[in-house]
Design a protein around this motif. Structure first.
Motif: not given
Length: 639
Positions: A247-249, A256-257, A262-264
């Protein structure tokens, strides 16, 4: 304690319990018990039947004062006889009814007429109740229960009988009881073992399986309900820790996704905004009086800008596919027209390299079919672009043919409602080494690193093609020989069209063929804070004959629309003071200006964001950089 020890400890008391039950059964079952049980059963049935069928009816006659009327008494007697017949049928017992003088009235369950003489002699012996056995006739030795009912005009004796052989048979069955009980004990032991196994093994394993399924679905598990210290209990604790770690992963991966998306989105906006200015000004320059050298340089700027735009679109498409946000259209289109429009631009590119490019089509009528023409165009454009790019001499051939239902891949579930089309792009180019063919559809993959240096590109094209084909329910394959060329084969199922679809498509085609580059003169408001983009869209609109006014933020746009002198609004989404979304909502809130067409202008290419803009009240959304043709179509559609 281990599972095996628990298992043995549970079996021993079960076996002892089964043995004790067998002994108890063998020593307590006897003829007397059977007779007493049958006596009690028959007495209770007879007592209940007389109370329900006879006594209650007579009390009703007494209450109503009808017991002295023979017709009513006879009617109630007839109903009582019917109930006794039903009782005989349900219980399997014989019911005999006599008048007190010994005359026979009724026999339910009788197969002959011997009963009156043999059973009538008991009537005089029955005062209230009587139980025993009676030999009424040869073959009619029965256990009976008798009861009398004595009332004025209703004086009956009722007997309930069962052949003694039926009762005696149970006594003989005791001889087989030991065998039966032994078998039952074995089955009971097996059942108990199964129950114990389920409790100690199967149930915990099922709980572990459900927990594993939840982990596979990325659902967090706080506790697995296995409270033991054996191997399964320790495994449950390990799975709890694994679930938390997973779950943490997943949380970190989702974060990160989200950050990547957001970056894209940010980079798309930041790159597309100036790119819109570059391409827009360059395209405007192309229409001016330039000398050949200037024209060539401007064309190079436009070509480079379009290449950069294609790279941005590839990256965004890959992001959409990875996040599951890519959606397919479901519309009717003409495949032959689409193929013609795709092949035409490549004729020039192939001619400049001295290549022969042609299409070979084998399609049945109608040419219209249902699917996503935009994504099909993207697939074929990528395949043809790669074929021309990696071929220095020879030819490029696009083969299109319809595949019968029998020849279609098994993944197509309903051949009756689909048309399978196979597209094959064959070139005589560099080819692909056998050990590289399996990975050619992976993202950022080229046949070798020198290709990127020689031809350029991100390596995303074929990966996107492969995933779009899969999303459309198709299949893709490759055949290639190094130095001799490559064939990429794509199968895609499309929906069939109805007569109504064909009629609508024909009407749309006739309307489109009648379009001209002339429009009414609209009072167009352009709300755009970027000066270069504002200049570009204003110039293109003026080229289309429109009267354009420019404002720099959403507040000014709202004020201008409220004056009532605006026919059309092109609204940039991101502006200072008031953004395009809020400005659109404020305009839509004013009933008098609710019908003014508002077209959003944005550098955001994500479809889900476009839905937000439409929900705010925008009629349509154009993604920067846009073309003159797109502006013309929007003005035609909403003007």
């Amino acid at each position: 304690m281990s599972l095996y020890t628990k298992f043995i400890a549970a079996i021993i008391p079960i076996v002892l319990l089964g043995t004790g039950a067998l002994g108890y059964w063998s020593f307590t079952h006897s003829r007397d018990v059977l007779y007493r049980t049958e006596q009690q059963s028959m007495n209770l049935r007879l007592e209940s039947a007389i109370d329900q069928f006879v006594d209650r009816r007579y009390r009703l006659l007494e209450t109503t004062g009808l017991n002295s009327l023979t017709s009513y008494v006879d009617q109630y007697k007839s109903e009582a006889l019917t109930d006794f017949r039903t009782l005989s049928q349900k219980t399997g017992r014989r019911v005999l009814i006599f008048n007190r003088d010994g005359s026979a009235l009724f026999c339910g369950g009788c197969e002959d007429d011997l009963f009156p003489d043999g059973w009538g002699e008991l009537v005089s012996d029955v005062t209230d109740k009587l139980f025993g056995t009676h030999y009424a006739a040869p073959g009619d030795h029965a256990v009976f229960s008798a009861a009398g009912f004595a009332k004025p005009e209703w004086n009956w004796v009722v007997l309930l009988t069962i052949p003694e052989s039926v009762v005696s048979k149970d006594v003989e069955d005791i001889r087989l009881a030991t065998i039966i009980v032994s078998l039952a004990s074995i089955l009971a032991v097996a059942g108990m073992i199964a129950w114990v196994s389920r409790s100690l093994l199967v149930t915990p394993i099922l709980k572990l399986k459900l927990a594993a399924d939840s982990i596979a679905r990325q659902e967090p598990i706080s506790r697995i309900d296995i409270n033991s210290n054996d191997e399964l209990g320790r495994l449950a604790r390990d799975m709890e820790m694994m679930s938390q770690a997973t779950h943490d992963y997943v949380e970190r991966a989702n974060a990160a996704n989200k950050a990547k998306s957001g970056f894209l989105a940010t980079m798309s906006h930041e790159i597309r905004t100036p790119l819109n200015g570059v391409l827009g000004i360059a395209q405007l320059l192309e229409d001016t009086d330039l000398n050949p050298d200037q024209q060539r340089k401007v064309s190079n700027i436009v070509a480079s800008g379009k290449t950069l735009l294609a790279i941005i679109n590839d990256v965004l498409d890959m992001s959409r596919i990875e996040s599951g946000a890519m959606e397919l259209e479901d519309t009717v289109f003409d495949l032959k027209e689409l193929l013609s429009s795709i092949m035409t631009p490549f004729q020039t590119a192939a001619g400049q390299k001295g290549l022969t490019i042609r299409g070979e089509y084998a399609l049945s009528e109608p040419a219209q079919m249902r699917g996503d023409p935009v994504r099909l165009r993207q697939i074929l454009w990528n395949l043809l672009s790669n074929a021309v790019k990696f071929t220095d001499s020879g030819s490029v051939v696009l083969t299109v043919k319809e595949v019968s239902a029998d020849a279609a891949p098994t993944s197509v579930p309903s051949p009756e409602t689909t048309r399978g089309i196979r597209f094959a792009v064959t070139d005589t180019g560099t080819g692909i080494a056998p050990d590289r063919q399996a990975s050619i559809f992976e993202a950022f993959t080229q046949e070798d690193s020198s290709i990127t240096r020689k031809f350029g590109g991100t390596g995303l094209g074929l990966s996107i093609v492969s995933q779009i084909v899969e999303l459309m329910g198709g299949q893709i394959g490759i055949e290639s020989e190094l130095g001799k060329g490559t064939t990429i084969d794509v199968f895609i199922p499309f929906g069939t069209v109805t007569e109504e679809d064909l009629a609508l498509t024909k009407s749309a085609s006739l309307a489109a063929s009648g379009e001209r580059r002339t429009l009414p003169v609209y009072k167009v408001l352009v709300a755009e804070d970027n000066a270069i983009n504002a200049m570009v869209v204003t110039a293109v609109l003026e080229k289309l004959g429109q009267s354009v006014k420019h404002v720099e933020n959403g507040r000014e746009a709202v004020d201008e629309v409220m004056r009532g002198e605006t026919d059309f609004v092109f609204m940039d989404v991101h502006m200072p003071e008031m953004d395009g979304i809020e400005a659109t909502r404020e305009i839509r809130a004013a009933a008098s200006h609710n019908d003014v067409p508002i077209i959003g202008l944005t550098a955001e290419a994500f479809v889900e964001r476009h839905s937000e803009f439409r929900n705010a009240g925008m009629n349509d959304v154009l993604t920067k950089p846009f073309t003159e043709d797109q502006l013309f179509k929007v003005l035609s559609r909403y003007g």
